[in-house]
Design a protein around this motif. Structure first.
Motif, PDB file in Angstrom:
ATOM      1  N   GLY A   1     -24.297  82.673 -37.494  1.00 43.38           N
ATOM      2  CA  GLY A   1     -25.108  82.444 -36.308  1.00 43.38           C
ATOM      3  C   GLY A   1     -24.529  81.435 -35.353  1.00 43.38           C
ATOM      4  O   GLY A   1     -25.204  80.998 -34.421  1.00 43.38           O
ATOM      5  N   GLY A   2     -23.267  81.043 -35.574  1.00 42.53           N
ATOM      6  CA  GLY A   2     -22.653  80.045 -34.717  1.00 42.53           C
ATOM      7  C   GLY A   2     -23.221  78.654 -34.895  1.00 42.53           C
ATOM      8  O   GLY A   2     -23.073  77.809 -34.006  1.00 42.53           O
ATOM      9  N   VAL A   3     -23.879  78.374 -36.027  1.00 46.86           N
ATOM     10  CA  VAL A   3     -24.527  77.082 -36.261  1.00 46.86           C
ATOM     11  C   VAL A   3     -23.766  76.313 -37.344  1.00 46.86           C
ATOM     12  O   VAL A   3     -23.486  76.857 -38.416  1.00 46.86           O
ATOM     13  N   VAL A   4     -23.445  75.056 -37.058  1.00 45.80           N
ATOM     14  CA  VAL A   4     -22.795  74.190 -38.035  1.00 45.80           C
ATOM     15  C   VAL A   4     -23.588  72.887 -38.133  1.00 45.80           C
ATOM     16  O   VAL A   4     -24.214  72.456 -37.160  1.00 45.80           O
TER      17      VAL A   4
ATOM     18  N   PHE B   1     -21.092  72.561 -27.476  1.00 48.13           N
ATOM     19  CA  PHE B   1     -22.128  72.255 -28.454  1.00 48.13           C
ATOM     20  C   PHE B   1     -23.508  72.261 -27.813  1.00 48.13           C
ATOM     21  O   PHE B   1     -23.694  71.762 -26.701  1.00 48.13           O
ATOM     22  N   GLU B   2     -24.453  72.818 -28.552  1.00 47.93           N
ATOM     23  CA  GLU B   2     -25.868  72.776 -28.173  1.00 47.93           C
ATOM     24  C   GLU B   2     -26.665  72.355 -29.397  1.00 47.93           C
ATOM     25  O   GLU B   2     -26.512  72.935 -30.482  1.00 47.93           O
ATOM     26  N   ALA B   3     -27.495  71.346 -29.250  1.00 46.73           N
ATOM     27  CA  ALA B   3     -28.224  70.807 -30.400  1.00 46.73           C
ATOM     28  C   ALA B   3     -29.280  71.784 -30.895  1.00 46.73           C
ATOM     29  O   ALA B   3     -30.043  72.342 -30.101  1.00 46.73           O
ATOM     30  N   VAL B   4     -29.330  71.982 -32.194  1.00 42.11           N
ATOM     31  CA  VAL B   4     -30.416  72.732 -32.835  1.00 42.11           C
ATOM     32  C   VAL B   4     -31.476  71.758 -33.328  1.00 42.11           C
ATOM     33  O   VAL B   4     -32.666  71.933 -33.074  1.00 42.11           O
ATOM     34  N   ASP B   5     -31.044  70.721 -34.036  1.00 38.89           N
ATOM     35  CA  ASP B   5     -31.945  69.654 -34.475  1.00 38.89           C
ATOM     36  C   ASP B   5     -31.850  68.515 -33.458  1.00 38.89           C
ATOM     37  O   ASP B   5     -30.760  68.051 -33.154  1.00 38.89           O
ATOM     38  N   THR B   6     -32.989  68.090 -32.954  1.00 41.81           N
ATOM     39  CA  THR B   6     -32.960  67.037 -31.939  1.00 41.81           C
ATOM     40  C   THR B   6     -33.430  65.686 -32.462  1.00 41.81           C
ATOM     41  O   THR B   6     -33.101  64.654 -31.886  1.00 41.81           O
TER      42      THR B   6
ATOM     43  N   GLY C   1     -31.512  64.146 -42.810  1.00 41.33           N
ATOM     44  CA  GLY C   1     -31.919  65.484 -42.413  1.00 41.33           C
ATOM     45  C   GLY C   1     -30.736  66.214 -41.825  1.00 41.33           C
ATOM     46  O   GLY C   1     -29.641  65.658 -41.670  1.00 41.33           O
ATOM     47  N   PRO C   2     -30.911  67.480 -41.474  1.00 38.27           N
ATOM     48  CA  PRO C   2     -29.807  68.249 -40.902  1.00 38.27           C
ATOM     49  C   PRO C   2     -29.439  67.766 -39.508  1.00 38.27           C
ATOM     50  O   PRO C   2     -30.275  67.243 -38.765  1.00 38.27           O
ATOM     51  N   THR C   3     -28.164  67.935 -39.167  1.00 40.05           N
ATOM     52  CA  THR C   3     -27.667  67.607 -37.822  1.00 40.05           C
ATOM     53  C   THR C   3     -26.953  68.853 -37.286  1.00 40.05           C
ATOM     54  O   THR C   3     -25.757  68.848 -37.013  1.00 40.05           O
ATOM     55  N   ARG C   4     -27.721  69.917 -37.121  1.00 37.55           N
ATOM     56  CA  ARG C   4     -27.129  71.209 -36.773  1.00 37.55           C
ATOM     57  C   ARG C   4     -26.921  71.356 -35.270  1.00 37.55           C
ATOM     58  O   ARG C   4     -27.738  70.900 -34.469  1.00 37.55           O
ATOM     59  N   CYS C   5     -25.814  71.999 -34.942  1.00 32.95           N
ATOM     60  CA  CYS C   5     -25.503  72.345 -33.560  1.00 32.95           C
ATOM     61  C   CYS C   5     -25.058  73.806 -33.505  1.00 32.95           C
ATOM     62  O   CYS C   5     -24.442  74.319 -34.443  1.00 32.95           O
ATOM     63  N   ARG C   6     -25.363  74.443 -32.413  1.00 36.19           N
ATOM     64  CA  ARG C   6     -24.826  75.779 -32.142  1.00 36.19           C
ATOM     65  C   ARG C   6     -23.529  75.599 -31.363  1.00 36.19           C
ATOM     66  O   ARG C   6     -23.487  74.860 -30.386  1.00 36.19           O
ATOM     67  N   VAL C   7     -22.476  76.233 -31.815  1.00 39.24           N
ATOM     68  CA  VAL C   7     -21.169  76.070 -31.183  1.00 39.24           C
ATOM     69  C   VAL C   7     -20.740  77.366 -30.503  1.00 39.24           C
ATOM     70  O   VAL C   7     -21.013  78.473 -30.997  1.00 39.24           O
TER      71      VAL C   7
END
Length: 463
Positions: free
Chosen positions: A145-148, A429-434, A448-454
């Motif tokens: 999903g392009g998320v890391v 990068f776009e933040a998933v978790d803010t 907690g998670p620090t996910r971003c969509r790349v």
């Protein structure tokens, strides 16, 4: 004057309100960083916090001003030692290396190690950092999903980079051991370091057995590589362990095998979690601030083009460096620094008695409104040369300061700028978790998670 103490005019530090009998024990356990912030906001720059029941009560003298931090770390550093219970737990688990040693042990170690951390020597590690960063970038092409999770990914990158620089070709074997054993040992250190009373480590409890097994595995892996270097079974190269093994002087001799292991463990501890934190929050903050991200990416593209960044490029990437420094302001990898006072001393007009536990909190000082207007706002322009010149030296001290300042700070900045430049050139990068919850451990802990969509350089999401 350096080393001078003042008690004549100091007044008693105000105390943070707590609950009967236990003081601020539960507040410190549940949210120590928030507790220190609240203490400064309510009572000023030197605050006394008590925690624990009578007979086992800890009394902390917290110093929050830049001027106070400079006094404790630099101008009167001899009066503030690493003698507290927390440092003893780190010492018992990770050895008596540069982070934990004191007095002549520390001076001897520093003299032997310092030549290995000159700017020229550290700049030579740029290619190793670039190689490990390139591997991480390639792995994201298959991110679901392009998320890391940038926290996890930067921890992996920083560990592999420091292990490669320490061990050279032995990196693969050591990374797995460190990744498996470090969390067990650091959690144990934290529990004991902040507990008012501990059972002996030798008692055969499940927790003691678990950490003893982890320490044995970690020590064995390091000792094996060290023995090969010292015996000549493995050719000595330019990796840091080989250089440490060869370090010698007529006055200080050389490191024996146990001392080498202590240095290696401390470098692993201090050299990967700290840089990983700075990298992760730099990326996550940029993911939440598109304008600053675009500005950083434009600078990278203009300066580097398609070539691999080198050490000389650090000075050519000023805005990216400002981004990193601002991330380190908001999320300092060492959010709390402890010392113990030798003699009674006046700090900020308040008396700190002899033998007191003293707390410095970059987490608080980096948000102090006297130095940082609108302190919670992400603004890399706080670190232009002009802005930096207008602030006290210790308004920002993520690497500590004074004679015990982090010996690896140039390496951390080198690694971080090179890695950020390569990553941001490859991906948007776009933040998933803010909202990223954090707490104070040996280093800053992400809870907690620090996910971003790349998205790749073409703007297409990776898959």
């Amino acid at each position: 004057m350096a080393g001078e103490t003042h008690t004549e005019t100091g007044t008693e530090a105000p105390a943070l309100e707590g609950v009967p009998l236990l003081g601020s024990l539960f507040d410190l356990k549940s949210d120590s960083l928030g507790t220190y912030l609240r203490a400064q906001q309510r009572h000023g720059d030197v605050v006394r916090i008590t925690a624990g029941p009578p007979g086992l009560r800890a009394e902390l003298y917290c110093v929050f001003s830049a001027e106070g931090a400079q006094q404790v770390l630099a101008s009167e550093s001899a009066n503030f030692r690493k003698d507290n219970a927390f440092y003893q737990e780190v010492r018992d688990s990770f050895g008596n290396g540069l982070l934990t040693s004191q007095d002549e042990d520390y001076l001897r170690q520093r003299r032997l190690v310092q030549p290995l951390f000159t700017k020229r020597r550290v700049d030579g590690y740029a290619d190793a950092v670039a190689a490990e960063t390139r591997a991480v970038i390639a792995g994201w092409e298959q991110a679901p999903g392009g998320v890391v999770d940038v926290g996890e990914e930067m921890m992996r990158l920083a560990l592999r980079a420091v292990a490669r620089i320490l061990f050279g070709t032995d990196v693969e074997a050591t990374v797995d051991v460190v990744d498996r054993c470090f969390p067990v040992i650091t959690d144990y250190v934290l529990r004991r370091g902040y507990s008012p009373a501990n059972i002996p480590r030798t008692w055969p409890t499940p927790g003691n057995k678990r950490v003893a097994a982890a320490m044995d595995e970690l020590y064995t892996a390091c000792d094996k590589i060290i023995a090969e270097r010292r015996s000549g079974a493995a050719a000595r190269g330019e990796d840091l362990l080989s250089l440490l093994a060869a370090a010698t002087s007529s006055d200080d001799g050389e490191f024996d095998a146990a001392e080498l292991r202590d240095q290696v463990l401390i470098f692993l501890l201090a050299g990967h979690e700290t840089t990983a934190t700075s990298l992760a929050f730099s990326l996550h903050l940029l993911a939440r601030h598109p304008e600053q991200q675009a500005r950083a990416r434009e600078e990278i593209s203009r300066v580097l083009g398609d070539r691999t960044p080198q050490a000389a490029d650090l000075d050519r990437l000023p805005y990216l460096t400002q981004v990193l420094k601002e991330a380190m302001r908001l999320y300092p990898a060492a959010p709390v620094i402890g010392r113990s006072s030798v003699a009674a001393t006046e700090v900020g007009g308040r008396t700190i008695p002899a033998g007191s536990d003293v707390i410095l909190a970059p987490w608080v000082t980096h948000r102090h409104p006297r130095y940082w207007p609108d302190p919670d706002r992400f603004d890399p322009d706080r670190f232009t040369p002009e802005a930096e010149a207008g602030r006290p030296r210790y308004a920002w001290f993520p690497f500590g300061g004074g004679p015990r300042a982090c010996i690896g700070q140039h390496f951390s900045m080198l690694e971080s700028v090179i890695a950020l430049a390569m990553i941001l050139r490859a991906y948007e990068f776009e933040a998933v978790d803010t909202d990223i919850p954090v707490s104070a451990g040996i280093t800053l802990r992400v809870n907690g998670p620090t996910r971003c969509r790349v998205r790749g350089a073409t703007g297409e999401a990776v898959s």
